[in-house]
Design a protein around this motif. Structure first.
Motif, short mmCIF file in Angstrom:
data_model
loop_
_atom_site.label_atom_id
_atom_site.label_comp_id
_atom_site.label_asym_id
_atom_site.label_seq_id
_atom_site.Cartn_x
_atom_site.Cartn_y
_atom_site.Cartn_z
N PRO A 80 5.54 -34.45 -3.79
CA PRO A 80 6.89 -33.96 -3.48
C PRO A 80 6.89 -32.48 -3.11
O PRO A 80 6.18 -31.67 -3.72
N GLU A 81 7.67 -32.13 -2.12
CA GLU A 81 7.86 -30.73 -1.74
C GLU A 81 9.31 -30.37 -2.03
O GLU A 81 10.21 -31.17 -1.77
N TRP A 82 9.53 -29.16 -2.55
CA TRP A 82 10.88 -28.71 -2.87
C TRP A 82 11.23 -27.50 -2.00
O TRP A 82 10.40 -26.61 -1.84
N VAL A 83 12.42 -27.50 -1.47
CA VAL A 83 12.84 -26.40 -0.61
C VAL A 83 13.12 -25.15 -1.46
O VAL A 83 13.85 -25.22 -2.44
N VAL A 84 12.52 -24.04 -1.05
CA VAL A 84 12.83 -22.74 -1.65
C VAL A 84 13.46 -21.89 -0.55
O VAL A 84 12.85 -21.68 0.49
N PRO A 85 14.70 -21.45 -0.76
CA PRO A 85 15.35 -20.66 0.29
C PRO A 85 14.51 -19.43 0.65
O PRO A 85 14.03 -18.70 -0.23
N SER A 86 14.33 -19.22 1.95
CA SER A 86 13.50 -18.12 2.44
C SER A 86 14.35 -17.19 3.29
O SER A 86 15.56 -17.35 3.37
N ALA A 87 13.71 -16.25 3.97
CA ALA A 87 14.45 -15.29 4.79
C ALA A 87 15.04 -15.95 6.05
O ALA A 87 16.09 -15.53 6.53
N ALA A 88 14.36 -16.98 6.54
CA ALA A 88 14.86 -17.69 7.72
C ALA A 88 14.16 -19.04 7.82
O ALA A 88 12.98 -19.15 7.50
N GLU A 89 14.90 -20.06 8.21
CA GLU A 89 14.31 -21.39 8.38
C GLU A 89 15.25 -22.26 9.23
O GLU A 89 16.47 -22.21 9.06
N ALA A 90 14.63 -23.05 10.12
CA ALA A 90 15.34 -24.07 10.91
C ALA A 90 16.69 -23.59 11.46
O ALA A 90 17.70 -24.27 11.35
N GLY A 91 16.68 -22.40 12.05
CA GLY A 91 17.88 -21.93 12.75
C GLY A 91 18.86 -21.13 11.92
O GLY A 91 19.90 -20.72 12.42
N VAL A 92 18.55 -20.89 10.64
CA VAL A 92 19.45 -20.10 9.79
C VAL A 92 18.72 -18.87 9.25
O VAL A 92 17.57 -18.96 8.80
N ILE A 93 19.40 -17.73 9.32
CA ILE A 93 18.87 -16.48 8.80
C ILE A 93 19.60 -16.18 7.50
O ILE A 93 20.83 -16.24 7.44
N ASN A 94 18.84 -15.90 6.46
CA ASN A 94 19.41 -15.80 5.11
C ASN A 94 19.84 -14.36 4.79
O ASN A 94 19.01 -13.47 4.64
N GLY A 95 21.15 -14.14 4.65
CA GLY A 95 21.65 -12.80 4.37
C GLY A 95 21.81 -12.50 2.88
O GLY A 95 22.36 -11.45 2.54
N TYR A 96 21.35 -13.40 2.01
CA TYR A 96 21.50 -13.15 0.56
C TYR A 96 20.66 -11.94 0.16
O TYR A 96 19.59 -11.72 0.70
N ASP A 97 21.14 -11.16 -0.83
CA ASP A 97 20.40 -9.96 -1.28
C ASP A 97 18.98 -10.35 -1.67
O ASP A 97 18.02 -9.67 -1.31
N HIS A 98 18.87 -11.44 -2.43
CA HIS A 98 17.55 -11.98 -2.81
C HIS A 98 17.52 -13.42 -2.31
O HIS A 98 18.05 -14.32 -2.98
N PRO A 99 16.94 -13.62 -1.10
CA PRO A 99 17.03 -14.95 -0.46
C PRO A 99 16.64 -16.11 -1.39
O PRO A 99 17.28 -17.15 -1.36
N ALA A 100 15.62 -15.93 -2.23
CA ALA A 100 15.15 -17.04 -3.06
C ALA A 100 16.10 -17.35 -4.21
O ALA A 100 15.97 -18.39 -4.86
#
Ligand code: ATP
Ligand code: PAU
Ligand code: K
Length: 266
Positions: A80-100
């Motif tokens: 199993p693989e689990w998604v960990v939010p990153s700086a950018a993935e599949a067309g979305v750029i992550n603006g969270y202060d701490h992306p993960a």
């Protein structure tokens, strides 16, 4: 290559088996289990399931729950693989202060929403609403940048908090009314308007920020309950998290195929 997509939420685990890891792939089977009952998946819902070649999940439940899900998955070869939010993935750029630190469900749902817009060539700002145990309301600009989002208590938590914090609010579920005239209706309407109002506010803020009316997607187990009470136009998409998982799985599968190709031609 079949994909088992898992959405391990705060209350329930939702799963879907897809024929291929691509958006729009055929769903072969799906189901839902309360987290209390996940230890019986392999001897229950999954007993006759065709073994998936890939397993990709989003989890916001505790590590203990995640390990119990992994124990159920041991019957198959696919790790199993689990998604960990990153700086950018599949067309979305992550603006969270701490992306993960962003909830994986929020990240995956935004990716699902963005992929839907891309498929329709509608590159507009977008509000993504998830109505479940908690409610989340995300804002994305027309370029797919996640600007930020809100977390609210879900309807159930709101009402339980009122029940436990007061002496006189132990009443049956009511109905949503513009001007409630009894305690049950007042509570049910209050919770519903809190969610609908927060969504309207985010849509207004994003419209003002981007100078363009956003698309609004709504998903989650209780989204249909909110539908009649929304003040902004929206689209109900039951599978937003699964859509996001398909997009991420697609990307990962093609990255791996390219790596294999590169190493075989070296
Ligand atoms: N009338 C209502 N309007 C909005 N939400 C409601 C209403 N009644 C119940 N709910 C919410 O719906 C939630 C149940 O949704 P459900 O368990 O299907 O969500 P879920 O998306 O599976 O959640 P999670 O992913 O967090 O496990 C309850 O926790 C409650 O907060
Ligand atoms: C907000 C919830 C509970 C919604 O399911 C989940 O996404 C979560 O645990 N998020 C982590 C904190 C955050 O997203 O900022
Ligand atoms: K959820």
């Amino acid at each position: 290559m079949s994909l088992l997509a898992l959405d391990v939420g705060n209350t329930r685990l939702k799963w879907a088996l897809y024929e291929q890891p691509v958006m729009g792939a055929r769903m072969l089977a799906h189901g839902v289990q309360f987290l209390e009952n996940i230890d019986k998946l392999t001897e229950g819902d999954w007993i006759n399931l065709r073994p998936p070649r890939m397993v990709l999940g989003s989890v916001v439940a505790s590590d203990a729950i995640k390990r119990r899900v992994e124990a159920q998955l041991e019957i198959w070869d696919a790790a199993p693989e689990w998604v960990v939010p990153s700086a950018a993935e599949a067309g979305v750029i992550n603006g969270y202060d701490h992306p993960a630190r962003l909830g994986a469900d929020r990240w995956v749902a935004m990716i699902g929403a963005r992929q839907r817009l891309l498929a329709r060539q509608q590159l507009r700002p977008c509000v993504v609403v998830m109505v479940g145990t908690a409610v989340t309301i995300e804002a994305l600009d027309a370029e797919g940048r996640f600007l930020g989002g809100c977390i609210l208590p879900g309807h159930g938590i709101m009402l339980r908090a009122l029940e436990s914090g007061t002496a006189g609010l132990h009443v049956p579920t009511g109905v949503v009314k513009p001007f409630p005239t009894n305690t049950s209706d007042a509570l049910t309407s209050g919770g519903t308007f809190a969610i609908a109002g927060a969504v309207q506010r985010m849509v207004d803020q994003l419209a003002q920020h981007c100078g363009q009316t956003p698309v609004c997607y709504m998903t989650g187990g209780a989204a249909w309950k909110m539908a009649p009470s929304m003040s902004v136009s929206f689209e109900l998409v039951d599978t937003l998290i699964f859509d996001g998982l398909l997009a991420i799985a697609h990307q990962r599968a093609s990255d791996r195929a390219n790596q294999r190709l590169a190493s075989s031609t070296q």
